[in-house]
Design a protein around this motif. Structure first.
Motif, PDB file in Angstrom:
ATOM      1  N   GLY A 292       7.855  35.919  21.459  1.00  0.00           N
ATOM      2  CA  GLY A 292       6.921  37.038  21.615  1.00  0.00           C
ATOM      3  C   GLY A 292       7.029  38.027  20.467  1.00  0.00           C
ATOM      4  N   LEU A 293       8.279  38.349  20.070  1.00  0.00           N
ATOM      5  CA  LEU A 293       8.446  39.269  18.941  1.00  0.00           C
ATOM      6  C   LEU A 293       7.912  38.654  17.650  1.00  0.00           C
ATOM      7  N   ASN A 294       8.197  37.379  17.418  1.00  0.00           N
ATOM      8  CA  ASN A 294       7.714  36.721  16.204  1.00  0.00           C
ATOM      9  C   ASN A 294       6.190  36.680  16.141  1.00  0.00           C
ATOM     10  N   SER A 295       5.555  36.538  17.306  1.00  0.00           N
ATOM     11  CA  SER A 295       4.098  36.450  17.335  1.00  0.00           C
ATOM     12  C   SER A 295       3.427  37.755  16.920  1.00  0.00           C
ATOM     13  N   THR A 296       4.166  38.870  16.951  1.00  0.00           N
ATOM     14  CA  THR A 296       3.603  40.149  16.496  1.00  0.00           C
ATOM     15  C   THR A 296       3.497  40.201  14.972  1.00  0.00           C
ATOM     16  N   GLY A 297       4.242  39.330  14.287  1.00  0.00           N
ATOM     17  CA  GLY A 297       4.215  39.323  12.827  1.00  0.00           C
ATOM     18  C   GLY A 297       5.157  40.327  12.191  1.00  0.00           C
TER      19      GLY A 297
ATOM     20  N   ARG B  39       6.949  40.360   8.343  1.00  0.00           N
ATOM     21  CA  ARG B  39       6.612  41.464   7.430  1.00  0.00           C
ATOM     22  C   ARG B  39       7.867  42.131   6.889  1.00  0.00           C
ATOM     23  N   ILE B  40       8.861  42.304   7.747  1.00  0.00           N
ATOM     24  CA  ILE B  40      10.132  42.885   7.287  1.00  0.00           C
ATOM     25  C   ILE B  40      10.808  41.954   6.295  1.00  0.00           C
ATOM     26  N   TRP B  41      10.808  40.661   6.606  1.00  0.00           N
ATOM     27  CA  TRP B  41      11.404  39.657   5.724  1.00  0.00           C
ATOM     28  C   TRP B  41      10.723  39.676   4.350  1.00  0.00           C
ATOM     29  N   ALA B  42       9.384  39.781   4.364  1.00  0.00           N
ATOM     30  CA  ALA B  42       8.625  39.813   3.109  1.00  0.00           C
ATOM     31  C   ALA B  42       8.809  41.147   2.386  1.00  0.00           C
ATOM     32  N   ALA B  43       8.877  42.251   3.139  1.00  0.00           N
ATOM     33  CA  ALA B  43       9.050  43.571   2.522  1.00  0.00           C
ATOM     34  C   ALA B  43      10.361  43.673   1.765  1.00  0.00           C
ATOM     35  N   LEU B  44      11.379  42.957   2.236  1.00  0.00           N
ATOM     36  CA  LEU B  44      12.669  42.934   1.550  1.00  0.00           C
ATOM     37  C   LEU B  44      12.709  41.880   0.447  1.00  0.00           C
ATOM     38  N   ASN B  45      11.551  41.195   0.257  1.00  0.00           N
ATOM     39  CA  ASN B  45      11.424  40.136  -0.765  1.00  0.00           C
ATOM     40  C   ASN B  45      12.378  38.969  -0.516  1.00  0.00           C
ATOM     41  N   LEU B  46      12.783  38.802   0.729  1.00  0.00           N
ATOM     42  CA  LEU B  46      13.677  37.700   1.053  1.00  0.00           C
ATOM     43  C   LEU B  46      12.923  36.378   1.193  1.00  0.00           C
TER      44      LEU B  46
ATOM     45  N   LEU C 101      19.283  37.041  15.928  1.00  0.00           N
ATOM     46  CA  LEU C 101      19.017  37.208  14.500  1.00  0.00           C
ATOM     47  C   LEU C 101      18.858  35.857  13.818  1.00  0.00           C
ATOM     48  N   THR C 102      19.692  34.900  14.176  1.00  0.00           N
ATOM     49  CA  THR C 102      19.596  33.562  13.591  1.00  0.00           C
ATOM     50  C   THR C 102      18.226  32.944  13.862  1.00  0.00           C
ATOM     51  N   ILE C 103      17.758  33.077  15.092  1.00  0.00           N
ATOM     52  CA  ILE C 103      16.440  32.522  15.443  1.00  0.00           C
ATOM     53  C   ILE C 103      15.345  33.204  14.639  1.00  0.00           C
ATOM     54  N   LEU C 104      15.412  34.537  14.540  1.00  0.00           N
ATOM     55  CA  LEU C 104      14.395  35.281  13.814  1.00  0.00           C
ATOM     56  C   LEU C 104      14.344  34.865  12.343  1.00  0.00           C
ATOM     57  N   ILE C 105      15.497  34.694  11.723  1.00  0.00           N
ATOM     58  CA  ILE C 105      15.534  34.312  10.307  1.00  0.00           C
ATOM     59  C   ILE C 105      15.036  32.881  10.118  1.00  0.00           C
ATOM     60  N   LEU C 106      15.473  31.968  10.970  1.00  0.00           N
ATOM     61  CA  LEU C 106      15.056  30.565  10.833  1.00  0.00           C
ATOM     62  C   LEU C 106      13.554  30.405  10.948  1.00  0.00           C
ATOM     63  N   GLU C 107      12.916  31.236  11.757  1.00  0.00           N
ATOM     64  CA  GLU C 107      11.471  31.121  11.932  1.00  0.00           C
ATOM     65  C   GLU C 107      10.690  31.620  10.713  1.00  0.00           C
ATOM     66  N   GLN C 108      11.368  32.278   9.776  1.00  0.00           N
ATOM     67  CA  GLN C 108      10.690  32.760   8.563  1.00  0.00           C
ATOM     68  C   GLN C 108      10.794  31.752   7.419  1.00  0.00           C
TER      69      GLN C 108
END
Length: 494
Positions: free
Chosen positions: A361-366, A370-377, A407-414
Motif C-alpha cells: 500500500g505504501l509503495n503504491s503511493t509512489g 520518489r524519495i529513492w530518486a530524490a536521493l539519486n540512489l 526497509l529491505t522490502i521498500l528498497i528491493l521494490e525500487q
C-alpha cells in the motif's frame, strides 16, 4: 525484478494521503511495544494492511496477488521450514548437550564470552537469530546462575548473545528475515551474478563478517573490563535467594514449554497439555539425531550447489527437509508431527503476509520511489564513495526507524530487474543486519534476549539505554569496517 507494487495508473492524491497517513499511524505500533494499546507488531501490521484496503489505497483483489507472489511465498516457506527443523533440534535437546560440554565449572569469563559468541553466531546462521536467542538465552542464563558466576558478567553476556547472533545471521541466506527476503526477491534479477545465493554469502560476506565478529568480541571484552573497573574489584556473586528453585523458574523461560503440575483435579485441558508436553520429550533414537544432522547438512549443500542449470529452490528445499523429518520421526520414533506443528510460531508467518500487504500500500503511493530518486540512489554507482556513504546512512537510519525487514522490502521494490546489482544487494544484506545492533529495538533478537532476562529468576532489566550505551558506537564502527571490506572485495573480485 518484477515490481509487484507498481500500479497500472498513477494513484489519486487522496490515495497518496491516506496511504502515507495509514503507514505513519501504524508504524509506531509495529516498531515499539505500547503497553496502553498492546497490539503487538503482527496486530499492528494487520490493522495497517486492512486500512490500506478499506481506504482503497490498494484494491482488495490485489491482496491475493501480493500474498501469492512467488518471491513472497519463497520467503515464507523458507522461514516455516527452518522453524520446523529448529523445533526438532530443540526437542532432541542437542543444544543443551552442547552447552554442557562447552561451559564447565570455573571457566574464565574470557572463555565463556568466546564460546557464547561462537555458539550464538553459528546457531544464528543455521536457525535464524530470533530462534537462536529464544533457545540459547534461557539455557545460558540457567547455566550461568547454577555456576554462581560474578554478577558483573551478566550485562556483557546478554550483549554477546544478541549482537553476535545478529552478526552471525548474515553468514547464510536463512540466517534472518531480511537475508531470506533479499535471497528470494533477488532470484528474479536477470543478471544471475546479482542474486544473493548461499555461495555468494560465502564468497563475499564470510570475511567481513569474521572481521566484524572479532572486533565486536574485542568491544565485549572492553565492556566487561570497564564494568569491573566501575563496580570495583570486590567479587559479586548471586545470593542463594536468587538461585532459589532455579529448575522450576528455568522452565518458564523456554517458549511454549509450560509445565503443568499434576494433581487429582486435572481438567481435560491440562491433561491435553501434559500429553503434548510428553510427546515433546527427546527421543532415545541415535538414528533420528543422525538424520537431523544429515538434513541440515543437505540443505546447506543443495542451496550452495544451486546454479543456473540445476536450481534448488530456497523456499521448497527447507519445506522438503521438514517433511522428510516428519516421515523420519513417524517411522523411527512413531510420533506424529502434530506437536511440532503446534509449536511453530505462526505469528511470524502471519506477520510477513501483513507486512507484504501493508508495504505494498505504501509503495503504491509512489512516495518511496520518489524519495529513492530524490536521493539519486536510483542512478547511483555504489563504486563511488559519496553515493556509498549516502546508502550507508539511509540504510542505517531507516533500519532503526522502520525496522530492517520493512526497509529491505521498500528498497528491493525500487530495484529494476536488469543491470548489475551485486554491490547493492551485498550492502543491503550486511547493513540491514548489522544495523540491528544499534538499538534494543533494532532487532527482534535483541528484544527476545531482554525479555528472557526479565522473565528469568534474576528479573534483570536489560533496557533501551543499557543497550544503547554499547550498541550505538560499536555498530557505527562495525558497519563502516564491514562496508569497506565488502567494497574492496567486490572491486578485487570483479
Amino acid at each position: 525484478m518484477t515490481n509487484i507494487t507498481s500500479n497500472a495508473r498513477s494513484p489519486h492524491i487522496y490515495q497518496v494521503v491516506l496511504g502515507c497517513t495509514t503507514f505513519v499511524l501504524t508504524l509506531p505500533f509495529v516498531v515499539f511495544h505500547i503497553h496502553r494499546y498492546p497490539l503487538g507488531s503482527t496486530g499492528a501490521v494487520l490493522v495497517g494492511a486492512l486500512l490500506m484496503v478499506i481506504c482503497t489505497v490498494i484494491d482488495s483483489s490485489r491482496v491475493y496477488t501480493v500474498i501469492g507472489n512467488t518471491n513472497n511465498l519463497k520467503t515464507t516457506f523458507l522461514r516455516w521450514g527452518m522453524m520446523v527443523i529448529s523445533s526438532y533440534f530443540e526437542r532432541e535437546q542437542l543444544i543443551d548437550h552442547l552447552l554442557d560440554r562447552l561451559f564447565p565449572l570455573r571457566l574464565p569469563f574470557v572463555q565463556w564470552l568466546l564460546r557464547v559468541s561462537v555458539t550464538s553466531s553459528l546457531l544464528a546462521s543455521l536457525f535464524t537469530n530470533d530462534v537462536t536467542c529464544i533457545l540459547l538465552t534461557p539455557l545460558l542464563l540457567k547455566k550461568w546462575i547454577e555456576q554462581k558466576r560474578d554478577a558483573r558478567e551478566l550485562k556483557t553476556l546478554l550483549l554477546a548473545i544478541a549482537t553476535q547472533a545478529n552478526i552471525g545471521s548474515t553468514l547464510t541466506i536463512f540466517g534472518n528475515p531480511q537475508m531470506a527476503l533479499i535471497a528470494s526477491k533477488s532470484n528474479a534479477f536477470v543478471n544471475q551474478h546479482s542474486r544473493l545465493e548461499l555461495k555468494t554469502c560465502v564468497i563475499y560476506l564470510w570475511f567481513p563478517i569474521f572481521v566484524v565478529w572479532l572486533v565486536n568480541f574485542a568491544f565485549l571484552l572492553l565492556h566487561h573490563q570497564l564494568a569491573l573497573r566501575i563496580s570495583g574489584q570486590s567479587s559479586s556473586t548471586l545470593s542463594q535467594n536468587e538461585l532459589g528453585n532455579i529448575n522450576q523458574q528455568h522452565l518458564s523461560l523456554l517458549p511454549n514449554k509450560t509445565t503443568h503440575e499434576t494433581s487429582s483435579s486435572l481438567n481435560q485441558e491440562q491433561a491435553v497439555s501434559i500429553k503434548s508436553q510428553s510427546d515433546y520429550q527427546p527421543s532415545n533414537s541415535r538414528l533420528f539425531k543422525f538424520i537431523l544432522f544429515i538434513v541440515i547438512i543437505a540443505i546447506i549443500a543443495l542451496l550452495f550447489a544451486s546454479n543456473e542449470k540445476v536450481r534448488f529452490d530456497i523456499g521448497l528445499i527447507p519445506v522438503g527437509a521438514a517433511i522428510v523429518l516428519f516421515l523420519a520421526d513417524a517411522f523411527v520414533n512413531h510420533r506424529s508431527p502434530t506437536v511440532i506443528l503446534q509449536r511453530i510460531d505462526w505469528n511470524i508467518l502471519i506477520l510477513f503476509f501483513g507486512i507484504f500487504i501493508w508495504l505494498d500500500g505504501l509503495n503504491s503511493t509512489g512516495i518511496p520511489s520518489r524519495i529513492w530518486a530524490a536521493l539519486n540512489l536510483d542512478t547511483a554507482s555504489f563504486q563511488h564513495i559519496p553515493s556509498l556513504f549516502l546508502l550507508y546512512a539511509f540504510i542505517l537510519i531507516g533500519s532503526n526507524i522502520f525496522s530492517n525487514v520493512p526497509l529491505t522490502i521498500l528498497i528491493l521494490e525500487q530495484i529494476q530487474p536488469d543491470g548489475d546489482h551485486l554491490n547493492l544487494v551485498l550492502y543491503l544484506a550486511f547493513l540491514t543486519t548489522i544495523a540491528g545492533n544499534l538499538t534494543l529495538f533494532g532487532s527482534v533478537a535483541n528484544l527476545i534476549v531482554a525479555q528472557k532476562a526479565l522473565t528469568s529468576s534474576l528479573q534483570y532489566k536489560f533496557d533501551f539505554w543499557t543497550y544503547l550505551k554499547y550498541g550505538f558506537v560499536t555498530t557505527l564502527v562495525l558497519s563502516l569496517i564491514g562496508l569497506f571490506i565488502i567494497y574492496g572485495l567486490v572491486e578485487a573480485i570483479n
